[in-house]
Design a protein around this motif. Structure first.
Motif, PDB file in Angstrom:
ATOM      1  N   PHE A   1      51.403   3.543  65.626  1.00  0.00           N
ATOM      2  CA  PHE A   1      52.292   2.433  65.291  1.00  0.00           C
ATOM      3  C   PHE A   1      52.618   2.470  63.795  1.00  0.00           C
ATOM      4  N   PRO A   2      53.885   2.208  63.437  1.00  0.00           N
ATOM      5  CA  PRO A   2      54.302   2.346  62.030  1.00  0.00           C
ATOM      6  C   PRO A   2      53.529   1.453  61.067  1.00  0.00           C
ATOM      7  N   ASP A   3      53.199   0.237  61.493  1.00  0.00           N
ATOM      8  CA  ASP A   3      52.526  -0.721  60.603  1.00  0.00           C
ATOM      9  C   ASP A   3      51.072  -0.879  61.044  1.00  0.00           C
ATOM     10  N   SER A   4      50.183  -0.042  60.518  1.00  0.00           N
ATOM     11  CA  SER A   4      48.783  -0.073  60.947  1.00  0.00           C
ATOM     12  C   SER A   4      48.063  -1.339  60.501  1.00  0.00           C
ATOM     13  N   ASP A   5      48.621  -2.059  59.529  1.00  0.00           N
ATOM     14  CA  ASP A   5      47.985  -3.300  59.071  1.00  0.00           C
ATOM     15  C   ASP A   5      47.886  -4.324  60.200  1.00  0.00           C
ATOM     16  N   ILE A   6      48.792  -4.259  61.157  1.00  0.00           N
ATOM     17  CA  ILE A   6      48.734  -5.183  62.295  1.00  0.00           C
ATOM     18  C   ILE A   6      47.408  -5.030  63.024  1.00  0.00           C
ATOM     19  N   LEU A   7      46.911  -3.792  63.109  1.00  0.00           N
ATOM     20  CA  LEU A   7      45.668  -3.531  63.836  1.00  0.00           C
ATOM     21  C   LEU A   7      44.428  -3.845  63.005  1.00  0.00           C
ATOM     22  N   LEU A   8      44.581  -3.897  61.703  1.00  0.00           N
ATOM     23  CA  LEU A   8      43.419  -4.082  60.823  1.00  0.00           C
ATOM     24  C   LEU A   8      43.308  -5.491  60.268  1.00  0.00           C
ATOM     25  N   ASN A   9      44.390  -6.237  60.308  1.00  0.00           N
ATOM     26  CA  ASN A   9      44.444  -7.549  59.680  1.00  0.00           C
ATOM     27  C   ASN A   9      44.270  -8.635  60.741  1.00  0.00           C
ATOM     28  N   LYS A  10      43.146  -9.344  60.683  1.00  0.00           N
ATOM     29  CA  LYS A  10      42.864 -10.370  61.690  1.00  0.00           C
ATOM     30  C   LYS A  10      43.850 -11.532  61.635  1.00  0.00           C
ATOM     31  N   ASP A  11      44.548 -11.693  60.505  1.00  0.00           N
ATOM     32  CA  ASP A  11      45.540 -12.756  60.398  1.00  0.00           C
ATOM     33  C   ASP A  11      46.813 -12.439  61.179  1.00  0.00           C
ATOM     34  N   ARG A  12      46.921 -11.203  61.669  1.00  0.00           N
ATOM     35  CA  ARG A  12      48.121 -10.789  62.411  1.00  0.00           C
ATOM     36  C   ARG A  12      47.805 -10.561  63.890  1.00  0.00           C
TER      37      ARG A  12
ATOM     38  N   ALA B   1      40.457  -1.969  72.264  1.00  0.00           N
ATOM     39  CA  ALA B   1      40.351  -1.537  70.865  1.00  0.00           C
ATOM     40  C   ALA B   1      41.043  -2.565  69.998  1.00  0.00           C
ATOM     41  N   PHE B   2      40.474  -2.836  68.845  1.00  0.00           N
ATOM     42  CA  PHE B   2      41.012  -3.851  67.933  1.00  0.00           C
ATOM     43  C   PHE B   2      41.178  -5.198  68.658  1.00  0.00           C
ATOM     44  N   ASP B   3      40.212  -5.502  69.525  1.00  0.00           N
ATOM     45  CA  ASP B   3      40.163  -6.782  70.243  1.00  0.00           C
ATOM     46  C   ASP B   3      41.344  -6.984  71.187  1.00  0.00           C
ATOM     47  N   CYS B   4      41.934  -5.904  71.651  1.00  0.00           N
ATOM     48  CA  CYS B   4      43.024  -5.984  72.616  1.00  0.00           C
ATOM     49  C   CYS B   4      42.782  -4.994  73.743  1.00  0.00           C
TER      50      CYS B   4
ATOM     51  N   GLU C   1      50.675 -10.635  66.502  1.00  0.00           N
ATOM     52  CA  GLU C   1      51.470  -9.405  66.514  1.00  0.00           C
ATOM     53  C   GLU C   1      50.709  -8.267  67.206  1.00  0.00           C
ATOM     54  N   ARG C   2      49.416  -8.221  66.945  1.00  0.00           N
ATOM     55  CA  ARG C   2      48.587  -7.166  67.550  1.00  0.00           C
ATOM     56  C   ARG C   2      48.570  -7.295  69.068  1.00  0.00           C
ATOM     57  N   GLN C   3      48.394  -8.514  69.541  1.00  0.00           N
ATOM     58  CA  GLN C   3      48.380  -8.731  70.988  1.00  0.00           C
ATOM     59  C   GLN C   3      49.718  -8.370  71.613  1.00  0.00           C
TER      60      GLN C   3
ATOM     61  N   LEU D   1      51.734  -6.017  70.472  1.00  0.00           N
ATOM     62  CA  LEU D   1      51.756  -4.548  70.518  1.00  0.00           C
ATOM     63  C   LEU D   1      51.075  -4.036  71.778  1.00  0.00           C
ATOM     64  N   ALA D   2      49.894  -4.570  72.048  1.00  0.00           N
ATOM     65  CA  ALA D   2      49.128  -4.110  73.210  1.00  0.00           C
ATOM     66  C   ALA D   2      49.830  -4.481  74.511  1.00  0.00           C
ATOM     67  N   ARG D   3      50.422  -5.652  74.547  1.00  0.00           N
ATOM     68  CA  ARG D   3      51.073  -6.122  75.770  1.00  0.00           C
ATOM     69  C   ARG D   3      52.362  -5.358  76.068  1.00  0.00           C
ATOM     70  N   ASP D   4      53.125  -5.049  75.032  1.00  0.00           N
ATOM     71  CA  ASP D   4      54.497  -4.576  75.218  1.00  0.00           C
ATOM     72  C   ASP D   4      54.655  -3.060  75.138  1.00  0.00           C
ATOM     73  N   ASN D   5      53.587  -2.334  74.874  1.00  0.00           N
ATOM     74  CA  ASN D   5      53.707  -0.882  74.708  1.00  0.00           C
ATOM     75  C   ASN D   5      52.905  -0.130  75.762  1.00  0.00           C
ATOM     76  N   ASP D   6      53.597   0.695  76.547  1.00  0.00           N
ATOM     77  CA  ASP D   6      52.936   1.634  77.458  1.00  0.00           C
ATOM     78  C   ASP D   6      52.569   2.876  76.661  1.00  0.00           C
ATOM     79  N   LEU D   7      51.278   3.121  76.490  1.00  0.00           N
ATOM     80  CA  LEU D   7      50.861   4.324  75.774  1.00  0.00           C
ATOM     81  C   LEU D   7      51.134   5.558  76.638  1.00  0.00           C
ATOM     82  N   PRO D   8      51.377   6.711  76.027  1.00  0.00           N
ATOM     83  CA  PRO D   8      51.594   7.924  76.813  1.00  0.00           C
ATOM     84  C   PRO D   8      50.407   8.217  77.733  1.00  0.00           C
ATOM     85  N   GLU D   9      50.707   8.621  78.960  1.00  0.00           N
ATOM     86  CA  GLU D   9      49.634   8.945  79.904  1.00  0.00           C
ATOM     87  C   GLU D   9      48.706  10.007  79.329  1.00  0.00           C
ATOM     88  N   ALA D  10      49.269  10.956  78.586  1.00  0.00           N
ATOM     89  CA  ALA D  10      48.465  12.046  78.015  1.00  0.00           C
ATOM     90  C   ALA D  10      47.382  11.515  77.080  1.00  0.00           C
TER      91      ALA D  10
END
Length: 367
Positions: A297-308, A66-69, A311-313, A315-324
């Protein structure tokens, strides 16, 4: 066996005989067969392709993009249980209906395992063909800011979010970076107009200007078939992405076909009908996961802004999403797949071992 063990997250390390590097995308990996193996399968299996047609094994994973990650969860969960099987089953169902109703073929020649397609090489049309029946998502965000023209098509004032559009809109965008097309920036996924396609049909890999009409017809007909079938399940086909390409059949006839996947929760928005009529949006597609990430995530612009993107990558690399979260997404994918196909979905306990066994024993593609 743990839940994580049932997820096929790495699909580019199978011992399939190939003379080329494995192409691994966000979700699928492609193994191009040797010319000898391709020719043998064409002869032995009776595929309707030329004798020297290049063939590939396409293996889907359970990775979630999602969001290219690529995202992952707690407990070593590197994907969504059942997601790959659900996507393939749904696409297989729609491709079969398209053939039965005389629309067009697909790139798939055979399905040896729920996670595997044998495909023929196609020359892709370099557009992602988007069809929209409702105004939502990125189109609504642009409309809300005052845009009233999309891919050269004017739409009226006064529309409300998530409203049905006056007609089905075809809003194509570029597939990959295309150089040297007047008025079309050389960046991936930029909107183009019907006029752009007509003036530069060869640059978009169309064989003739008439095939622009053909692709639009196949897009509308395919959309209508899926929409009507989902309506029987009280589900709303909101929007979708189709991809097209050219292949040559055994008689030497070139034909335009559907390729990639169609009508899946990854490539489409699918809404629950009863909820929509009550003024709520309940997603039976990946869009619900996207919205969860935007809220998570508190700053949703990271996911929507291609210039970031860096930072987006991170987020995806460093965060374990809840199993649920991933299990809820699993229920969404498996649930809509079972409704579409009208049967229980086959989900492997050890997908990698099963794939290797069938490709070795039935197809002779594993040494």
């Amino acid at each position: 066996m743990s839940l994580a063990d049932k997820v096929l997250s790495v699909n580019n390390d199978l011992p399939i005989r190939t003379a080329q590097p494995v192409h691994s995308g966000k979700v699928r990996s492609v193994y191009w067969l040797t010319p000898e193996d391709s020719a043998r399968l064409v002869a032995d299996r009776g595929y309707n392709v030329t004798a020297d047609a290049p063939l590939a094994i396409m293996v889907i994973s359970d990775r979630i993009s999602a969001f290219d990650c690529i995202w992952h969860g707690e407990g070593g969960l590197k994907g969504v249980p059942g997601k790959g099987a659900a996507l393939n089953a749904i696409s297989n169902h729609w491709f079969r209906l398209f053939r039965e109703r005389g629309l067009a073929d697909s790139h798939i020649l055979e399905i040896p395992h729920p996670l595997v397609w044998i495909v023929q090489k196609a020359r892709p049309v370099m557009i992602e063909a988007i069809a929209r029946q409702y105004i939502t998502g990125s189109m609504w965000r642009a409309y809300e800011k005052g845009e009233r023209e999309f891919c050269g098509i004017a739409i009226p004032d006064g529309l409300q979010r998530d409203q049905k559009l006056p007609e089905l809109l075809i809003t194509p965008s570029t597939k990959g970076i295309l150089e040297g097309i007047p008025g079309v920036p050389a960046v991936d996924d930029v909107n183009v107009t019907r006029g752009d396609l007509e003036a530069n049909y060869a640059a978009f890999n169309f064989s003739s200007p008439a095939d622009i009409d053909r692709y639009e017809t196949l897009l509308r007909e395919g959309f209508d078939v899926i929409s009507a079938e989902l309506a029987k399940l009280d589900q709303i086909f909101v929007d979708t992405k189709f991809e097209f390409g050219y292949v040559t059949d055994a008689s030497g006839q070139e034909k335009l076909i559907y390729m990639d996947e169609v009508g899946t929760p990854d490539s489409s928005r699918i809404w629950d009908g009863p909820a929509w009529r009550n003024g709520r949006i309940v997603e039976n597609s990946k869009e619900g996961f996207r919205q969860m990430l935007l809220n998570h995530f508190p700053d949703s612009d990271i996911l929507l802004n291609k210039d970031r993107m860096a930072e987006r990558q991170a987020l995806a690399r460093d965060n374990d999403l809840p199993e649920a979260v991933l299990m809820e997404l699993s229920r969404t994918y498996v649930g809509i797949a079972e409704r579409v196909i009208g049967d229980k979905l086959t989900i492997s306990d050890n997908p990698k071992a099963e794939i290797i066994a069938v490709l070795r024993d039935e197809f002779g593609l594993v040494d």
